[in-house]
Design a protein around this motif. Structure first.
Motif, short mmCIF file in Angstrom:
data_model
loop_
_atom_site.label_atom_id
_atom_site.label_comp_id
_atom_site.label_asym_id
_atom_site.label_seq_id
_atom_site.Cartn_x
_atom_site.Cartn_y
_atom_site.Cartn_z
N SER A 221 23.96 -25.76 9.26
CA SER A 221 22.69 -26.19 9.86
C SER A 221 21.55 -25.85 8.91
O SER A 221 21.75 -25.20 7.88
CB SER A 221 22.47 -25.48 11.20
N GLY A 224 20.21 -22.53 11.82
CA GLY A 224 20.99 -22.00 12.93
C GLY A 224 20.86 -22.78 14.21
O GLY A 224 21.25 -22.29 15.27
N GLU A 225 20.35 -24.03 14.14
CA GLU A 225 20.10 -24.79 15.36
C GLU A 225 21.38 -25.26 16.06
O GLU A 225 21.33 -25.69 17.23
CB GLU A 225 19.19 -25.99 15.08
N ARG A 226 22.53 -25.17 15.41
CA ARG A 226 23.79 -25.51 16.06
C ARG A 226 24.40 -24.31 16.78
O ARG A 226 25.48 -24.42 17.37
CB ARG A 226 24.78 -26.05 15.05
N GLY A 227 23.74 -23.17 16.69
CA GLY A 227 24.29 -21.94 17.25
C GLY A 227 25.02 -21.17 16.17
O GLY A 227 25.62 -21.75 15.27
N MET A 228 24.97 -19.86 16.24
CA MET A 228 25.54 -19.03 15.19
C MET A 228 27.07 -18.98 15.24
O MET A 228 27.70 -18.58 14.27
CB MET A 228 24.96 -17.63 15.25
N GLU A 229 27.64 -19.46 16.35
CA GLU A 229 29.11 -19.46 16.41
C GLU A 229 29.71 -20.36 15.33
O GLU A 229 30.76 -20.03 14.75
CB GLU A 229 29.57 -19.93 17.80
#
Length: 432
Positions: A221, A224-229
């Motif tokens: 990303s 981090g907009e997709r989530g940190m997972e």
């Protein structure tokens, strides 16, 4: 938003729309070890400028006096990185990867804009071998060394083993001097993160003793907009044991390390890194840096040391406090994709430093990059202003004829440049 809604828009109209949203002014890029960073700018959309492709025709890139440049391979299938083998043959990694879904309307628009400045040729998913058998500077042999690869990018060689970083794995070929074709299928050494694969390129280099590979793995990303997972094992450099395939994080917080090189003599690892977008035309600087084992370089919580990025959530003050500042700013959005240390055979002016291939911006109204620069070193570190080495990829007419990616210094004192827009490999040589 669907990309079918974008297509009816004219290129001119779309460019004007996006530029108006960005509202940027002319600015001098901050480059060097201690750049003065401007305040972040946030808006609906960043400015975007189409790199309108054109043919080279009879033109060539411009190089310094005392050097000449010639195309040694054309009609390739998206050349990315090159490797000079011990006998002087050149391997070219060709391909295109990535499969990240568009999250927001701006992602669709940005994807459309970027596509206009890229080649329409399908990626080769192969390695091409170039050979100059009689040493006259013309590479009369051009053959497919290996195919059916998966977006190959990083290349490395040691001890009779050729390593290729596909977008999903590092693979290995046995190699004998003089081979023009791989003798069999590659052996998988280590799987690489390939879920989403927003930044798909896997840069690679190898330690001088051949014991460790270093592989750059970009984030999934911008911030981090997709989530940190989905960022697990990403935005970092891996160290991989060439015997076992075992790997570990070597350095982290590097948003997209797109090229790696080992510094001769010191054996220090260096990288060029593409930084984050959407903070304005002059943030955040892409950079050249030494990569220290165990170091954290800020992404996503901060940039250029402890400059906090308020968009990253949740905030992480502890990580910001330990963020390492990079060594050298290359300027924002230049999209550095290649790095190679020079040698004395390049001549006194270019004997000590690194060459950097800059693919060029898409998210500035005033384009930057689109050239190969030389960063001089002193006492093992970058020192002084960068020097333009190969220019003219984007002409004064606004047309883009080429986009540099990988750069490789040949032991003979030549510089090899992969151009993934013109699908050409250029060779720069000193003249008597």
């Amino acid at each position: 938003m669907n990309s079918r809604l974008i297509k009816p828009l004219s290129l001119l109209g779309l460019t004007l729309l996006l530029s108006a949203c960005g509202g940027e002014a002319d600015s001098t890029q901050a480059r060097g070890p201690d750049p003065k960073l401007p305040e972040p700018q946030r808006g609906l959309l960043p400015s975007m400028k189409i790199a309108e492709p054109a043919e080279w025709g009879s033109q060539k890139p411009t190089v310094p006096q005392g050097f000449a440049i010639n195309a040694i391979a054309t009609d390739l299938k998206i050349p990315r990185q090159t490797l000079v083998l011990p006998n002087g043959d050149i391997l070219v990694a060709e391909g295109r990867g990535g499969n990240a879904a568009k999250l927001k309307p701006k992602d669709v628009i940005a994807g459309y804009i970027k596509a206009q400045g890229n080649t329409k040729v399908k990626g080769g998913n192969r390695l091409t071998l170039l050979r100059d058998a009689d040493g006259d500077g013309r590479y009369e042999v051009q053959t497919v060394f290996a195919d059916n690869l998966n977006a190959p990018y990083g290349l490395a060689f040691a001890d009779g083993k050729l390593y290729v970083a596909n977008q999903d794995a590092v693979v290995r070929f046995d190699y004998q001097d003089g081979q023009t074709q791989a003798s069999g299928a590659p052996v998988r050494l280590t799987a690489l993160p390939a879920e989403v694969n927003h930044h798909w390129t896997k840069a690679m280099t190898i330690s001088a003793d051949g014991r460790y590979l270093y592989v750059g793995i970009g984030s999934n990303s911008n911030i981090g907009e997709r989530g940190m997972e989905v960022e697990a094992d990403r935005a970092m450099v891996w160290q991989i044991d060439t015997q076992t395939g075992a790997h570990k994080p070597y350095a982290t917080g590097l948003r997209n390390p797109t090229a790696l090189a080992i510094q001769p003599g010191s054996e220090q690892l260096w990288a060029v890194v593409n930084e984050r977008d959407e903070l304005g035309p002059d943030l955040v600087p892409d950079y050249l840096t030494s990569v220290k084992e165990g170091a954290f370089y800020g992404w996503p919580w901060s940039y250029w040391g402890q400059n906090v990025d308020s968009r990253a959530h949740p905030q992480n003050p502890d990580m910001v406090a330990r963020a390492t500042k990079p060594d050298y700013s290359l300027g924002s959005h230049v999209a550095a994709l290649g790095v190679s240390f020079s040698i004395p055979a390049m001549g006194d002016r270019f004997a000590n430093g690194v060459f950097v291939g800059e693919h060029g911006s898409w998210n500035r109204d005033n384009p930057v990059g689109y050239k190969v620069i030389f960063v001089p070193f002193n006492d093992g570190k970058p020192a002084g202003e960068p020097v333009d080495f190969a220019t003219g990829f984007r002409g004064e007419d606004g047309k883009t004829r080429g986009r540099p990616v990988g750069v490789t210094v040949d032991p003979k004192g030549a510089l090899i440049i992969a151009d993934d827009l013109a699908n050409t490999v250029w060779r720069v040589t000193r003249q008597p």
